[in-house]
Design an enzyme around this catalytic site. Structure first.
Site, PDB file in Angstrom:
ATOM      1  N   CYS A   8       0.844  -1.185   0.000  1.00 39.08           N
ATOM      2  CA  CYS A   8       0.000   0.000   0.000  1.00 39.08           C
ATOM      3  C   CYS A   8       0.887   1.245   0.000  1.00 39.08           C
ATOM      4  O   CYS A   8       1.786   1.372   0.833  1.00 39.08           O
ATOM      5  CB  CYS A   8      -0.905  -0.005   1.229  1.00 39.08           C
ATOM      6  SG  CYS A   8      -1.873   1.511   1.412  1.00 39.08           S
ATOM      7  N   ASP A  18      -0.450  -5.836   0.447  1.00 40.56           N
ATOM      8  CA  ASP A  18      -1.751  -6.140  -0.147  1.00 40.56           C
ATOM      9  C   ASP A  18      -1.609  -7.436  -0.924  1.00 40.56           C
ATOM     10  O   ASP A  18      -0.574  -7.677  -1.561  1.00 40.56           O
ATOM     11  CB  ASP A  18      -2.198  -5.022  -1.095  1.00 40.56           C
ATOM     12  CG  ASP A  18      -2.700  -3.792  -0.360  1.00 40.56           C
ATOM     13  OD1 ASP A  18      -3.398  -3.960   0.656  1.00 40.56           O
ATOM     14  OD2 ASP A  18      -2.401  -2.675  -0.806  1.00 40.56           O
TER      15      ASP A  18
END
EC number: 1.7.1.13
Length: 136
Positions: A53, A60
């Site tokens: 992120c 992620d």
């Protein structure tokens, strides 16, 4: 008595591993479509996509789905795997990662049509799916 590693072992731990080198050098490679003129779908899923992120730095995780109708060229699967793995240390949003994968895929094999779907694992009670398309 010290618990130090032999010099060659400690030096090798600083070197890039062969898998990391393959990922860093990875490019989308294509080969000639064996059935030019026939419309057919190729569906690929890549369930181990990771990136970071750009705001929090948290990892992620996603499954990337690529569905395409080839024209003159077909993407080579190992090269695609290494390309996808190159995102693991990149700070990139969900939206930008899906769009960048689409742009790079189109640049590599110029398909008649392609859809890239990035289905991200929920984090903080939020589930994101980004789907982007390209048609010739």
């Amino acid at each position: 008595m010290t618990n130090s590693l032999p010099e060659t072992a400690s030096e090798s731990s600083l070197e890039m591993k062969y898998g990391e080198r393959e990922i860093a050098e990875g490019q989308l490679i294509t080969f000639p479509n064996p059935r030019v003129g026939r419309r057919y779908n190729i569906n690929i899923s890549l369930p181990e996509f990771t990136c970071k992120c750009p705001f929090s730095g948290y990892p992620d995780f996603a499954t990337i789905y690529i569905s395409y109708v080839p024209d003159e060229r077909v993407v080579e699967l190992k090269a695609l795997k290494l390309y996808i793995n190159s995102y693991r240390d990149r700070y990139i949003s969900h939206e930008e990662s899906a769009n960048q994968i689409l742009d790079d895929f189109v640049a590599a094999c110029d398909p008649l049509e392609v859809t890239v779907k990035a289905d991200f694992t929920p984090r903080g009670n939020v589930h994101t799916v980004v789907e982007v398309h390209h048609h010739k």
